[in-house]
Scaffold this motif. Structure first.
Motif, PDB file in Angstrom:
ATOM      1  N   HIS A  64      34.646  37.404  42.514  1.00  0.00           N
ATOM      2  CA  HIS A  64      36.034  36.992  42.401  1.00  0.00           C
ATOM      3  C   HIS A  64      36.085  35.503  42.144  1.00  0.00           C
ATOM      4  O   HIS A  64      35.422  34.727  42.828  1.00  0.00           O
ATOM      5  N   SER A  65      36.879  35.113  41.176  1.00  0.00           N
ATOM      6  CA  SER A  65      37.070  33.686  40.950  1.00  0.00           C
ATOM      7  C   SER A  65      37.913  33.124  42.087  1.00  0.00           C
ATOM      8  O   SER A  65      38.453  33.859  42.905  1.00  0.00           O
ATOM      9  N   GLY A  68      41.155  34.654  42.358  1.00  0.00           N
ATOM     10  CA  GLY A  68      41.261  36.069  42.656  1.00  0.00           C
ATOM     11  C   GLY A  68      41.022  36.979  41.470  1.00  0.00           C
ATOM     12  O   GLY A  68      41.097  38.194  41.592  1.00  0.00           O
ATOM     13  N   GLU A  69      40.724  36.390  40.337  1.00  0.00           N
ATOM     14  CA  GLU A  69      40.439  37.187  39.146  1.00  0.00           C
ATOM     15  C   GLU A  69      39.042  37.773  39.264  1.00  0.00           C
ATOM     16  O   GLU A  69      38.154  37.136  39.801  1.00  0.00           O
ATOM     17  N   ARG A  70      38.866  38.978  38.748  1.00  0.00           N
ATOM     18  CA  ARG A  70      37.544  39.573  38.832  1.00  0.00           C
ATOM     19  C   ARG A  70      36.720  39.184  37.617  1.00  0.00           C
ATOM     20  O   ARG A  70      37.180  39.291  36.488  1.00  0.00           O
TER      21      ARG A  70
ATOM     22  N   HIS B  64      38.593  35.640  49.863  1.00  0.00           N
ATOM     23  CA  HIS B  64      39.161  36.748  49.103  1.00  0.00           C
ATOM     24  C   HIS B  64      38.577  38.048  49.607  1.00  0.00           C
ATOM     25  O   HIS B  64      37.364  38.159  49.760  1.00  0.00           O
ATOM     26  N   SER B  65      39.442  39.008  49.837  1.00  0.00           N
ATOM     27  CA  SER B  65      38.937  40.318  50.207  1.00  0.00           C
ATOM     28  C   SER B  65      38.298  40.951  48.979  1.00  0.00           C
ATOM     29  O   SER B  65      38.414  40.445  47.870  1.00  0.00           O
ATOM     30  N   GLU B  66      37.628  42.065  49.212  1.00  0.00           N
ATOM     31  CA  GLU B  66      36.966  42.762  48.114  1.00  0.00           C
ATOM     32  C   GLU B  66      37.987  43.140  47.041  1.00  0.00           C
ATOM     33  O   GLU B  66      37.656  43.192  45.861  1.00  0.00           O
ATOM     34  N   GLU B  67      39.211  43.342  47.442  1.00  0.00           N
ATOM     35  CA  GLU B  67      40.250  43.756  46.497  1.00  0.00           C
ATOM     36  C   GLU B  67      40.967  42.569  45.868  1.00  0.00           C
ATOM     37  O   GLU B  67      41.916  42.742  45.108  1.00  0.00           O
ATOM     38  N   GLY B  68      40.544  41.375  46.219  1.00  0.00           N
ATOM     39  CA  GLY B  68      41.144  40.207  45.582  1.00  0.00           C
ATOM     40  C   GLY B  68      42.311  39.617  46.351  1.00  0.00           C
ATOM     41  O   GLY B  68      42.901  38.626  45.935  1.00  0.00           O
TER      42      GLY B  68
END
Lengths: 130, 130
Positions: A64-65, A68-70, B64-68
DNA sequence: AAGGTTATGATAACCGTTTTCATTTTGACA
DNA sequence: TGTCAAAATGAAAACGGTTATCATAACCTT
């Protein structure tokens, strides 16, 4: 098997272009660029689906950046960490640090937690940008 | 100074309730709960703004959680890592690992990168859940 | 070629977060 | 204490990345 996509190769080759993590939308654009002519690139949906699956299968690494971007990247070795350049965004792999094992064992002993795992990411300024 | 919010204390105290990372919306709900009666809690916007600022000021840690999703926590010491329980979600701090310094120096030498920093997070199964 | 299965594309839905802007609160100073 | 500018707040809309939906197209297998 079975669960493959027609575009796996193009997605993976886009990820190999340049040593940086790429967002799904970047990958989509890279594929579109690579097809010079009128050839139709895969849809954004398909790229999302393909990257999601490749990450689940362990074919690509995902992080994750800060925003929050993947981001995805195709990685050469299985045991390594990432070192991102804060200036140009390029990433390189650094070999797995032996010391981390020791830390892990100590944390396990200290805390009573079991099945410890960890994530470790480095960032800095690469020689080119320095 | 000057850039403070009327709700800083309530936000921080919500974060202190239970040793886990909390999302902004959780914090908002916790504050609303804590006010038994008809007292009006801060708006969601304000909680977002407050947490954002507290994180920027270093008052709280953000991950950040795994889900962003962005998660916040109030931390006691400045130099530490986090150890999350994969079962119950609780987090505890573990002291900063000395070994990491050595790794950092080695990576710096090996790669020519400057101004190295890193993030290190642990996860496992805590004694209660094991 | 038929028929069922899977992948694809276009679009809408989702959801956490940020922005906007009108209103309220705050703080400084006369 | 009253006034005024600056800052904070709330409500709602905008935003952006991601996922779900669903009709259509491609792909087997026989």
């Amino acid at each position: 098997m079975g669960a493959g996509s027609r575009y796996d190769n193009e997605v993976l080759s886009a990820l190999r272009r340049g040593d940086r993590f790429r967002s799904c939308q970047e990958v989509h654009a890279l594929i579109a660029d690579a097809r010079g002519g009128p050839a139709r690139p895969p849809s954004l949906s398909t790229v999302y689906r393909t990257l999601h699956r490749l990450a689940r299968e362990g074919e690509v690494d995902a992080i994750h950046s800060e925003e929050g971007e993947r981001l995805y990247r195709r990685c050469a070795t299985s045991s390594h960490h990432h070192l991102l350049c804060r200036a140009c965004g390029r990433a390189r792999e650094v070999p797995h640090a032996r010391e981390v094992r020791a830390v892990l064992a100590r944390v396990e002993r200290l805390t009573g937690f079991a099945e410890l795992s960890y994530s470790l990411e480095f960032s800095g300024v690469c020689p080119d940008c320095d």
